[in-house]
Design a protein around this motif. Sequence first.
Motif, PDB file in Angstrom:
ATOM      1  N   VAL A 192      24.385   7.771   3.413  1.00  0.00           N
ATOM      2  CA  VAL A 192      23.379   7.703   2.348  1.00  0.00           C
ATOM      3  C   VAL A 192      22.253   8.652   2.740  1.00  0.00           C
ATOM      4  CG1 VAL A 192      21.742   6.222   1.137  1.00  0.00           C
ATOM      5  CG2 VAL A 192      24.012   5.345   1.750  1.00  0.00           C
ATOM      6  N   GLN A 193      22.038   9.684   1.942  1.00  0.00           N
ATOM      7  CA  GLN A 193      21.116  10.777   2.293  1.00  0.00           C
ATOM      8  C   GLN A 193      19.663  10.355   2.389  1.00  0.00           C
ATOM      9  OE1 GLN A 193      22.037  14.083   3.028  1.00  0.00           O
ATOM     10  NE2 GLN A 193      24.006  13.049   3.151  1.00  0.00           N
ATOM     11  N   GLU A 194      19.263   9.411   1.552  1.00  0.00           N
ATOM     12  CA  GLU A 194      17.857   9.022   1.475  1.00  0.00           C
ATOM     13  C   GLU A 194      17.777   7.517   1.301  1.00  0.00           C
ATOM     14  OE1 GLU A 194      13.927  10.429  -1.055  1.00  0.00           O
ATOM     15  OE2 GLU A 194      15.848  11.393  -1.363  1.00  0.00           O
ATOM     16  N   TYR A 195      16.964   6.897   2.134  1.00  0.00           N
ATOM     17  CA  TYR A 195      16.853   5.440   2.157  1.00  0.00           C
ATOM     18  C   TYR A 195      15.376   5.074   2.101  1.00  0.00           C
ATOM     19  CZ  TYR A 195      17.076   0.763   4.368  1.00  0.00           C
ATOM     20  OH  TYR A 195      16.941  -0.554   4.671  1.00  0.00           O
ATOM     21  N   TRP A 196      14.988   4.307   1.105  1.00  0.00           N
ATOM     22  CA  TRP A 196      13.590   3.907   0.930  1.00  0.00           C
ATOM     23  C   TRP A 196      13.427   2.438   1.287  1.00  0.00           C
ATOM     24  CZ3 TRP A 196       9.989   6.092  -3.207  1.00  0.00           C
ATOM     25  CH2 TRP A 196      10.173   7.474  -3.344  1.00  0.00           C
ATOM     26  N   LEU A 197      12.372   2.156   2.037  1.00  0.00           N
ATOM     27  CA  LEU A 197      12.002   0.792   2.383  1.00  0.00           C
ATOM     28  C   LEU A 197      10.627   0.541   1.770  1.00  0.00           C
ATOM     29  CD1 LEU A 197      13.676  -1.061   4.354  1.00  0.00           C
ATOM     30  CD2 LEU A 197      11.754  -0.810   5.872  1.00  0.00           C
ATOM     31  N   VAL A 198      10.577  -0.321   0.772  1.00  0.00           N
ATOM     32  CA  VAL A 198       9.335  -0.589   0.048  1.00  0.00           C
ATOM     33  C   VAL A 198       8.763  -1.909   0.543  1.00  0.00           C
ATOM     34  CG1 VAL A 198       8.324  -0.989  -2.227  1.00  0.00           C
ATOM     35  CG2 VAL A 198      10.200   0.657  -1.960  1.00  0.00           C
ATOM     36  N   ASP A 199       7.517  -1.861   0.988  1.00  0.00           N
ATOM     37  CA  ASP A 199       6.818  -3.071   1.424  1.00  0.00           C
ATOM     38  C   ASP A 199       5.729  -3.354   0.398  1.00  0.00           C
ATOM     39  OD1 ASP A 199       5.096  -4.969   2.583  1.00  0.00           O
ATOM     40  OD2 ASP A 199       5.613  -4.302   4.613  1.00  0.00           O
ATOM     41  N   THR A 234       3.226   0.072   0.957  1.00  0.00           N
ATOM     42  CA  THR A 234       3.709   1.290   1.603  1.00  0.00           C
ATOM     43  C   THR A 234       5.188   1.491   1.297  1.00  0.00           C
ATOM     44  OG1 THR A 234       4.313   0.130   3.652  1.00  0.00           O
ATOM     45  CG2 THR A 234       2.095   1.094   3.546  1.00  0.00           C
ATOM     46  N   VAL A 235       5.616   2.739   1.448  1.00  0.00           N
ATOM     47  CA  VAL A 235       7.022   3.096   1.315  1.00  0.00           C
ATOM     48  C   VAL A 235       7.388   3.951   2.522  1.00  0.00           C
ATOM     49  CG1 VAL A 235       8.737   4.365  -0.046  1.00  0.00           C
ATOM     50  CG2 VAL A 235       6.952   3.053  -1.200  1.00  0.00           C
ATOM     51  N   GLU A 236       8.464   3.568   3.210  1.00  0.00           N
ATOM     52  CA  GLU A 236       9.012   4.371   4.295  1.00  0.00           C
ATOM     53  C   GLU A 236      10.250   5.068   3.755  1.00  0.00           C
ATOM     54  OE1 GLU A 236       9.887   1.988   7.724  1.00  0.00           O
ATOM     55  OE2 GLU A 236       7.865   1.204   7.835  1.00  0.00           O
ATOM     56  N   VAL A 237      10.328   6.374   3.944  1.00  0.00           N
ATOM     57  CA  VAL A 237      11.468   7.145   3.446  1.00  0.00           C
ATOM     58  C   VAL A 237      12.218   7.737   4.629  1.00  0.00           C
ATOM     59  CG1 VAL A 237      12.221   9.063   2.006  1.00  0.00           C
ATOM     60  CG2 VAL A 237      10.244   7.685   1.309  1.00  0.00           C
ATOM     61  N   TYR A 238      13.469   7.335   4.765  1.00  0.00           N
ATOM     62  CA  TYR A 238      14.343   7.826   5.824  1.00  0.00           C
ATOM     63  C   TYR A 238      15.279   8.877   5.237  1.00  0.00           C
ATOM     64  CZ  TYR A 238      12.966   3.676   8.463  1.00  0.00           C
ATOM     65  OH  TYR A 238      12.245   2.711   9.127  1.00  0.00           O
ATOM     66  N   PRO A 241      10.814   7.987   9.811  1.00  0.00           N
ATOM     67  CA  PRO A 241      10.491   7.944   8.380  1.00  0.00           C
ATOM     68  C   PRO A 241       9.142   8.564   8.051  1.00  0.00           C
ATOM     69  CG  PRO A 241      10.083   5.815   9.362  1.00  0.00           C
ATOM     70  CD  PRO A 241      10.725   6.666  10.431  1.00  0.00           C
ATOM     71  N   ALA A 242       9.068   9.104   6.866  1.00  0.00           N
ATOM     72  CA  ALA A 242       7.785   9.496   6.289  1.00  0.00           C
ATOM     73  C   ALA A 242       7.224   8.230   5.643  1.00  0.00           C
ATOM     74  CB  ALA A 242       7.979  10.583   5.244  1.00  0.00           C
ATOM     75  N   VAL A 243       5.936   8.008   5.806  1.00  0.00           N
ATOM     76  CA  VAL A 243       5.306   6.806   5.257  1.00  0.00           C
ATOM     77  C   VAL A 243       4.309   7.226   4.188  1.00  0.00           C
ATOM     78  CG1 VAL A 243       3.920   4.763   5.768  1.00  0.00           C
ATOM     79  CG2 VAL A 243       5.582   5.591   7.454  1.00  0.00           C
ATOM     80  N   TYR A 244       4.420   6.599   3.021  1.00  0.00           N
ATOM     81  CA  TYR A 244       3.546   6.903   1.900  1.00  0.00           C
ATOM     82  C   TYR A 244       2.775   5.654   1.503  1.00  0.00           C
ATOM     83  CZ  TYR A 244       6.475  11.020   1.605  1.00  0.00           C
ATOM     84  OH  TYR A 244       7.145  12.171   1.903  1.00  0.00           O
ATOM     85  N   LEU A 245       1.536   5.862   1.091  1.00  0.00           N
ATOM     86  CA  LEU A 245       0.659   4.772   0.676  1.00  0.00           C
ATOM     87  C   LEU A 245       0.623   4.671  -0.840  1.00  0.00           C
ATOM     88  CD1 LEU A 245      -2.282   5.578   3.111  1.00  0.00           C
ATOM     89  CD2 LEU A 245      -0.325   4.052   3.489  1.00  0.00           C
ATOM     90  N   LYS A 246       0.085   3.568  -1.340  1.00  0.00           N
ATOM     91  CA  LYS A 246       0.116   3.301  -2.787  1.00  0.00           C
ATOM     92  C   LYS A 246      -0.593   4.349  -3.629  1.00  0.00           C
ATOM     93  CE  LYS A 246      -3.885   0.242  -2.925  1.00  0.00           C
ATOM     94  NZ  LYS A 246      -4.387  -1.043  -3.347  1.00  0.00           N
ATOM     95  N   GLU A 247      -1.534   5.105  -3.039  1.00  0.00           N
ATOM     96  CA  GLU A 247      -2.276   6.111  -3.805  1.00  0.00           C
ATOM     97  C   GLU A 247      -1.565   7.467  -3.829  1.00  0.00           C
ATOM     98  OE1 GLU A 247      -3.599   4.955  -0.796  1.00  0.00           O
ATOM     99  OE2 GLU A 247      -4.594   3.208  -1.628  1.00  0.00           O
ATOM    100  N   GLU A 248      -0.449   7.576  -3.140  1.00  0.00           N
ATOM    101  CA  GLU A 248       0.201   8.880  -2.969  1.00  0.00           C
ATOM    102  C   GLU A 248       1.394   9.049  -3.900  1.00  0.00           C
ATOM    103  OE1 GLU A 248      -0.500  10.159   1.519  1.00  0.00           O
ATOM    104  OE2 GLU A 248       0.795   8.393   1.353  1.00  0.00           O
TER     105      GLU A 248
END
Length: 64
Positions: free
Chosen positions: A10-17, A22-26, A37-44
């Motif tokens: 699976v090329q891209e895996y998102w973990l949403v908390d 936050t969202v971690e993207v693997y 993972p790249a970590v993104y915040l709710k404002e991004e």
Amino acid sequence: KRDLYERHGVQEYWLVDYNEKTVEVYLLNEENLYQKPAVYLKEEEAPIRTLDDFQINLSYVFKE
């Protein structure tokens, strides 16, 4: 799940908390292993790498 997704390519895996907003993207690397993972915040905006030039504004994901 992460190990299973990695094993099956699976090329891209998102973990949403939703609690932390936050969202971690693997992403798989050249050795077919998930990198840090790249970590993104709710404002991004988070790019979806498997879709060319597509981003999602996370404020819509975490809208209350």
